[in-house]
Design a protein around this motif. Structure first.
Motif, PDB file in Angstrom:
ATOM      1  N   ASP A 290       0.557  -1.125   0.038  1.00  0.00           N
ATOM      2  CA  ASP A 290       0.057   0.378   0.281  1.00  0.00           C
ATOM      3  C   ASP A 290       1.122   1.108  -0.189  1.00  0.00           C
ATOM      4  OD1 ASP A 290      -2.581  -1.530  -0.234  1.00  0.00           O
ATOM      5  OD2 ASP A 290      -2.387  -1.702   2.149  1.00  0.00           O
ATOM      6  N   GLN A 291       2.800   1.423  -0.412  1.00  0.00           N
ATOM      7  CA  GLN A 291       2.837   2.523  -0.175  1.00  0.00           C
ATOM      8  C   GLN A 291       3.307   2.515  -2.083  1.00  0.00           C
ATOM      9  OE1 GLN A 291       5.638   3.169   2.990  1.00  0.00           O
ATOM     10  NE2 GLN A 291       5.412   1.233   3.054  1.00  0.00           N
ATOM     11  N   VAL A 292       3.528   3.840  -2.598  1.00  0.00           N
ATOM     12  CA  VAL A 292       4.307   3.795  -3.888  1.00  0.00           C
ATOM     13  C   VAL A 292       5.769   4.336  -3.629  1.00  0.00           C
ATOM     14  CG1 VAL A 292       4.455   5.744  -5.358  1.00  0.00           C
ATOM     15  CG2 VAL A 292       1.932   5.576  -4.806  1.00  0.00           C
ATOM     16  N   ILE A 293       6.632   3.474  -4.196  1.00  0.00           N
ATOM     17  CA  ILE A 293       7.473   3.327  -4.286  1.00  0.00           C
ATOM     18  C   ILE A 293       8.363   4.573  -5.272  1.00  0.00           C
ATOM     19  CG2 ILE A 293       9.937   2.729  -4.547  1.00  0.00           C
ATOM     20  CD1 ILE A 293       8.806  -0.146  -2.931  1.00  0.00           C
ATOM     21  N   PRO A 294       8.898   5.298  -5.426  1.00  0.00           N
ATOM     22  CA  PRO A 294       9.211   6.727  -6.423  1.00  0.00           C
ATOM     23  C   PRO A 294      10.444   5.691  -6.767  1.00  0.00           C
ATOM     24  CG  PRO A 294       9.860   7.404  -4.591  1.00  0.00           C
ATOM     25  CD  PRO A 294       8.837   6.770  -3.643  1.00  0.00           C
ATOM     26  N   VAL A 295      10.658   6.056  -8.299  1.00  0.00           N
ATOM     27  CA  VAL A 295      11.654   5.654  -8.850  1.00  0.00           C
ATOM     28  C   VAL A 295      12.595   6.268 -10.012  1.00  0.00           C
ATOM     29  CG1 VAL A 295      13.151   3.517  -9.798  1.00  0.00           C
ATOM     30  CG2 VAL A 295      11.490   3.019  -8.325  1.00  0.00           C
ATOM     31  N   THR A 296      13.769   6.286 -10.140  1.00  0.00           N
ATOM     32  CA  THR A 296      14.407   6.921 -11.446  1.00  0.00           C
ATOM     33  C   THR A 296      15.418   5.916 -11.449  1.00  0.00           C
ATOM     34  OG1 THR A 296      15.349   8.645  -9.915  1.00  0.00           O
ATOM     35  CG2 THR A 296      13.480   9.370 -10.333  1.00  0.00           C
ATOM     36  N   ILE A 297      16.224   6.675 -12.059  1.00  0.00           N
ATOM     37  CA  ILE A 297      17.599   5.978 -13.023  1.00  0.00           C
ATOM     38  C   ILE A 297      18.755   6.894 -13.794  1.00  0.00           C
ATOM     39  CG2 ILE A 297      16.762   5.432 -15.641  1.00  0.00           C
ATOM     40  CD1 ILE A 297      17.734   2.569 -15.137  1.00  0.00           C
ATOM     41  N   SER A 298      19.150   6.663 -13.041  1.00  0.00           N
ATOM     42  CA  SER A 298      21.047   7.648 -14.026  1.00  0.00           C
ATOM     43  C   SER A 298      21.495   6.916 -15.376  1.00  0.00           C
ATOM     44  CB  SER A 298      21.852   8.141 -13.528  1.00  0.00           C
ATOM     45  OG  SER A 298      21.254   8.359 -12.258  1.00  0.00           O
ATOM     46  N   ILE A 299      22.127   6.998 -16.448  1.00  0.00           N
ATOM     47  CA  ILE A 299      22.452   6.562 -17.646  1.00  0.00           C
ATOM     48  C   ILE A 299      23.473   7.523 -18.112  1.00  0.00           C
ATOM     49  CG2 ILE A 299      22.144   5.976 -19.577  1.00  0.00           C
ATOM     50  CD1 ILE A 299      18.812   5.618 -18.801  1.00  0.00           C
ATOM     51  N   GLY A 300      24.707   5.999 -18.173  1.00  0.00           N
ATOM     52  CA  GLY A 300      25.788   6.290 -19.057  1.00  0.00           C
ATOM     53  C   GLY A 300      26.080   6.340 -20.675  1.00  0.00           C
TER      54      GLY A 300
END
Length: 374
Positions: A310-320
């Motif tokens: 019941d929790q939203v997990i924010p996710v981002t990513i870094s890319i080279g």
């Protein structure tokens, strides 16, 4: 009396000549069969085996149509062929089916071959893509350990080539050998893929990358086309594990891997490099294309809605990103090129992290020729 004996001797000689011709023919056929089997047993990949079965069987029996139908319920065969860059979807004489119902309906539990005149549309499904359907057919089930693997479908435009009641021992023997080879090859391919796949995310692992990058660089040098590398890292992944638990972290890894894969082309390579890091190899992709693909991946990850307990997990990513072009790069050995390409993408990833994360940094072309000192 002498005339009768002479006539009988003449008939006997004729019979003996016929028997000798049949012995010679059978001996030649046996040698050809042995050569067929030895070549089949020597093949190393599933793609090579399929090519050989279809093409050589057509030549061996002098047939107008040969098709191979295989059961591929879990898409394992398709995955193996795609990994070998085999364009199996362009072969109408190869059919991959999700279920075995067609075979059970056609052969029954006894697994007896279908022989005779081509009857109706039910038989046509064994010869898809054939411009002119055969007039007579032999459709033989490929069975191993009581399990139907598929069928070998032989067709001729001659109506009397295959007739009901004819002996099929010779053809069934070949089908038996083909079944054994297919089963062995599929088992080997399954073990190979299992050892090269990350069980959590379902994508390939670092060991696979070490093998595949050499192949991709060899292909790049032959085709004179660029090869790009993306190094991807989930931002603040330790915080996700610490804040939501490791099961939540596993779910994030799995969903991120699926999202990345959706943005890649079928001939691109994605591996889990370690922890929360991924590496992608993009064939025939220059700096502009690899930047566009990387940006699509970044946006796709940031748009994910991942819920856990019941929790939203924010996710981002870094890319080279980094690119190798054989026409514009220094001449080095392939292992050194592979090392520098991945390292360049890793350095670009570090810059993306240092510059605030959730971004793409492009190292451009690696191994550029050094300027000549005046």
């Amino acid at each position: 009396m002498e005339e009768d004996i002479t006539a009988e001797l003449s008939v006997l000689e004729s019979h003996l000549d016929g028997m000798l011709n049949r012995v010679q023919h059978n001996s030649l056929t046996l040698k050809r069969l042995q050569a067929f089997e030895m070549r089949l047993l020597a093949l190393n990949t599933l793609a090579e085996m399929i090519e050989f079965i279809i093409d050589e069987t057509r030549l061996f029996f002098n047939l107008d149509a040969v098709c191979l139908s295989l059961i591929d319920a879990q898409s394992e065969i398709a995955s193996c062929l795609e990994a070998d860059h085999y364009a199996f979807r362009e072969r109408p004489d190869l059919v991959l089916l999700e279920q075995d119902g067609v075979f059970l309906q056609s052969f029954g539990t006894a697994g007896q071959p279908l022989v005779g005149i081509h009857r109706d549309e039910r038989w046509s499904r064994f010869f898809p893509g054939v411009e002119k359907q055969p007039a007579s057919v032999v459709i033989i089930p490929l069975i191993r350990r009581g399990k139907i693997l598929g069928s070998l479908n032989l067709g001729s435009h001659q109506r009397d080539r295959f007739i009901n009641g004819m002996a099929t021992d010779f053809i069934e023997h070949i089908a038996s050998v083909i079944g054994i080879c297919l089963e062995n090859n599929l088992n080997v391919e399954t073990m190979r893929r299992t050892s090269l796949i990350d069980p959590l995310t379902g994508v390939n692992n670092r060991r696979f990358l070490e093998q595949r990058i050499v192949e991709e660089l060899d292909r790049s040098q032959r085709s004179r086309e660029p090869l790009s590398c993306l190094f991807l890292d989930i931002d603040y992944f330790k915080r996700i594990n610490d804040g939501f638990g490791h099961q939540a972290g596993d779910q994030v890894l799995s969903l991120v891997a699926c999202t990345i894969k959706r943005q890649l082309r079928s001939n691109d390579v994605l591996v889990r490099y370690g922890g929360e890091e991924f590496v992608a190899l993009l064939s025939q992709a220059d700096e502009t294309m690899n930047g566009e693909i990387a940006e699509r991946i970044r946006i796709g990850i940031s748009d994910l809605t991942i819920k856990y307990a019941d929790q939203v997990i924010p996710v981002t990513i870094s890319i080279g990103a980094a690119t190798y072009h054989p026409n514009l790069s220094r001449k080095l050995a392939v292992p050194q090129i592979a090392l520098e390409l991945v390292q360049a993408a890793d350095v670009a990833l570090y810059e993306a992290k240092r510059s605030g994360r959730n971004r793409v940094e492009n190292a451009g072309l690696v191994l550029e020729p050094r300027a000549v000192q005046s």
